[in-house]
Scaffold this active site. Structure first.
Site, PDB file in Angstrom:
ATOM      1  CB  ALA A 253      70.201  21.483  57.352  1.00  0.00           C
ATOM      2  CG  ASP A 254      67.935  27.492  55.004  1.00  0.00           C
ATOM      3  OD1 ASP A 254      68.810  28.255  55.465  1.00  0.00           O
ATOM      4  OD2 ASP A 254      66.773  27.849  54.758  1.00  0.00           O
TER       5      ASP A 254
END
Length: 227
Positions: free
Chosen positions: A86-87
């Site tokens: 994830a970012d």
């Protein structure tokens, strides 16, 4: 936050299902997964998986690309497993706000956000090493930040709670000057949209795309055009 949803992993009914691997060193993402009841191991993506902002990218495009790169980086180093990457970034009046470099940078971000509505975007990538399939999605949460007084700003900066957090704030810190608008995902602001993650897991086998090059090499050429 409300009770966090949990879904079974793809192939959980098989004799030898893939295990979940979190491609992040973020303690907040690990805490969210644990709170929802997931069993997982942690193998952070290397720093080289994050190349920063491309000048022509929107915030959703950026987090989708970086989530993919992080997952690909870990997939290239394992033999088996379902990788979750994830970012997260904040976005306000056309500015993409990642993690602040230092106190002055954090103050600059907070002064920009103060008194404004803004967005938090998280890109999520699930990648099955065994099947060489992946899915990427982006979730947006709208937030409202009150006008910060000089005292509130100084207290927050002195607390160091801005360190390592997109936009220089952490929703989980319980600041009364920060609110989610409507019914948008609160966990998304913390770094992992748990509601959408459950949906992605439930529908992974139907929606995942096949890939033939499980490394980040295949996207290096597109990243080289960033400026």
């Amino acid at each position: 936050m409300n009770d966090l949803p949990r879904a079974e992993l793809p192939g959980s009914g098989s004799p030898n299902p893939e295990s979940l691997i979190l491609a992040s060193g973020s303690p907040r993402r690990a805490q969210l997964l644990s709170a929802a009841g997931y069993e997982f191991s942690v193998q952070p993506a290397s720093d080289s998986a994050e190349c920063g902002i491309c000048s022509r990218e929107t915030a959703p495009e950026m987090v989708a690309r970086l989530a993919y790169r992080k997952a690909a980086d870990v997939v290239a180093r394992i033999d088996d497993g379902l990788v979750l990457a994830a970012d997260t970034v904040a976005s306000c009046v056309g500015n993409i706000l990642g993690k602040p470099h230092n106190r002055d940078h954090a103050e600059e971000m907070l002064r920009l956000l103060s008194g404004r509505n803004h967005d938090v975007f998280t890109g999520v990538c699930l990648w099955s090493r065994r099947d060489e399939k992946f899915v990427v999605d982006v979730v947006r949460t709208r937030l409202q930040m009150s006008d910060l007084t000089d005292q509130q700003l100084t207290e927050h900066l002195d607390s160091l709670r801005w360190d390592g957090k997109a936009g220089a704030f952490g929703y989980q810190d319980g600041n009364d000057w920060l609110k989610v608008i409507g019914n948008d995902s609160e966990s998304n602001v913390v770094g992992l949209p748990m509601e959408r993650l459950a949906e992605l897991l439930e529908n992974f086998e139907q929606n995942a795309e096949k890939i033939t090059t499980p490394t980040i090499d295949s996207i290096e050429s597109s990243d080289s055009s960033c400026s």
